[in-house]
Design an enzyme around this catalytic site. Structure first.
Site, PDB file in Angstrom:
ATOM      1  N   GLU A  48      84.418  36.023 130.445  1.00  0.00           N
ATOM      2  CA  GLU A  48      83.482  35.274 129.612  1.00  0.00           C
ATOM      3  C   GLU A  48      82.117  35.343 130.278  1.00  0.00           C
ATOM      4  OE1 GLU A  48      81.478  33.236 127.057  1.00  0.00           O
ATOM      5  OE2 GLU A  48      81.532  32.357 129.043  1.00  0.00           O
ATOM      6  N   CYS A  79      83.368  44.865 128.677  1.00  0.00           N
ATOM      7  CA  CYS A  79      83.260  43.697 127.804  1.00  0.00           C
ATOM      8  C   CYS A  79      82.208  42.715 128.332  1.00  0.00           C
ATOM      9  CB  CYS A  79      84.627  43.045 127.596  1.00  0.00           C
ATOM     10  SG  CYS A  79      84.659  41.908 126.187  1.00  0.00           S
ATOM     11  N   ARG A 108      76.488  39.317 122.105  1.00  0.00           N
ATOM     12  CA  ARG A 108      77.756  38.704 122.533  1.00  0.00           C
ATOM     13  C   ARG A 108      78.664  38.470 121.326  1.00  0.00           C
ATOM     14  NH1 ARG A 108      77.414  33.552 123.912  1.00  0.00           N
ATOM     15  NH2 ARG A 108      79.292  33.566 125.148  1.00  0.00           N
ATOM     16  N   ILE A 137      88.361  42.624 122.706  1.00  0.00           N
ATOM     17  CA  ILE A 137      88.683  41.195 122.699  1.00  0.00           C
ATOM     18  C   ILE A 137      87.372  40.415 122.699  1.00  0.00           C
ATOM     19  CG2 ILE A 137      89.845  39.302 123.909  1.00  0.00           C
ATOM     20  CD1 ILE A 137      91.630  41.466 125.250  1.00  0.00           C
ATOM     21  N   HIS A 173      88.119  47.055 126.835  1.00  0.00           N
ATOM     22  CA  HIS A 173      88.800  46.820 128.111  1.00  0.00           C
ATOM     23  C   HIS A 173      89.688  48.002 128.505  1.00  0.00           C
ATOM     24  CE1 HIS A 173      88.021  42.416 128.475  1.00  0.00           C
ATOM     25  NE2 HIS A 173      87.891  42.504 127.163  1.00  0.00           N
ATOM     26  N   GLU A 175      90.813  48.675 131.334  1.00  0.00           N
ATOM     27  CA  GLU A 175      91.756  48.211 132.363  1.00  0.00           C
ATOM     28  C   GLU A 175      93.056  47.686 131.770  1.00  0.00           C
ATOM     29  OE1 GLU A 175      89.436  44.508 131.267  1.00  0.00           O
ATOM     30  OE2 GLU A 175      88.999  46.662 131.433  1.00  0.00           O
TER      31      GLU A 175
END
Length: 194
Positions: A48, A79, A108, A137, A173, A175
């Protein structure tokens, strides 16, 4: 083998550490300035962005990281990490600041809320083989990229992967997938071979 730190304030730290190890780097979590001084590159994980900003301030890392990135430290943001590498931010929290480094404007949560998260293939320039299986996400997107920014990937016309010099950012993402091509690209950037 380069030593690449993962900013361990919050987010997908373990996942990036594992991905970097599998991509041919030594990886370590970093939370303090003295830990940052020993790394050859830095990953800013998803999570975040307002929390990353506030924790960077609390740990006295905001200005030092800005200086390190401006001074040439290779960095990769996924992200929320993409948001933190942006020079300009849309829809940020009041007073929200970034580390900067990439001449781009990022929005964002551009793709929507958590419930709007999705996965789909994205073609990424510089990666051999099939499109990358991207996990989005609450993802940002790049609304404007400066002339020195190379757009590496788009999703339905929206910019979701960029590179400027030794800085790399994805709205998704990597990862969270078994595909290590983006981490391998970043390792090669840290080594100076890409």
């Amino acid at each position: 083998m380069p030593l690449i730190g993962v900013l361990a304030l919050q987010g997908d730290v373990r996942e990036h550490l594992r991905a970097l190890d599998e991509a041919g780097a030594r990886a370590c979590p970093v939370r303090r300035l003295n830990e940052l001084e020993s790394v050859d590159g830095l990953v800013i994980p998803g999570g975040e962005s307002t929390t990353l900003w506030r924790l960077a301030v609390a740990f006295d890392l905001l200005d030092p990281l800005r200086k390190l990135i401006a001074g040439g430290l290779p960095a990769f943001g996924s992200c929320a990490g993409m948001i933190m590498l942006a020079d300009r931010l849309r829809d940020g929290a009041g007073g929200q600041q970034t580390f900067g480094g990439i001449d781009m404007t990022v929005r964002r949560n551009a793709f929507g809320r958590q419930v709007d998260s999705f996965e789909r293939p994205v073609g990424v320039a510089g990666l051999d083989g099939a499109p990358f299986h991207a996990v989005f996400i609450r993802a940002p997107w790049v609304e404007q990229a400066g002339p020195g920014v190379r757009v590496l990937g788009r999703d339905e016309g929206r910019i979701v992967a960029v590179r400027q010099g030794v800085l790399l950012a994805t709205a998704f993402h990597p990862e969270l997938t078994p595909d290590r091509r983006i981490h391998e690209l970043f390792v090669s950037m840290v080594k100076g071979t890409s």
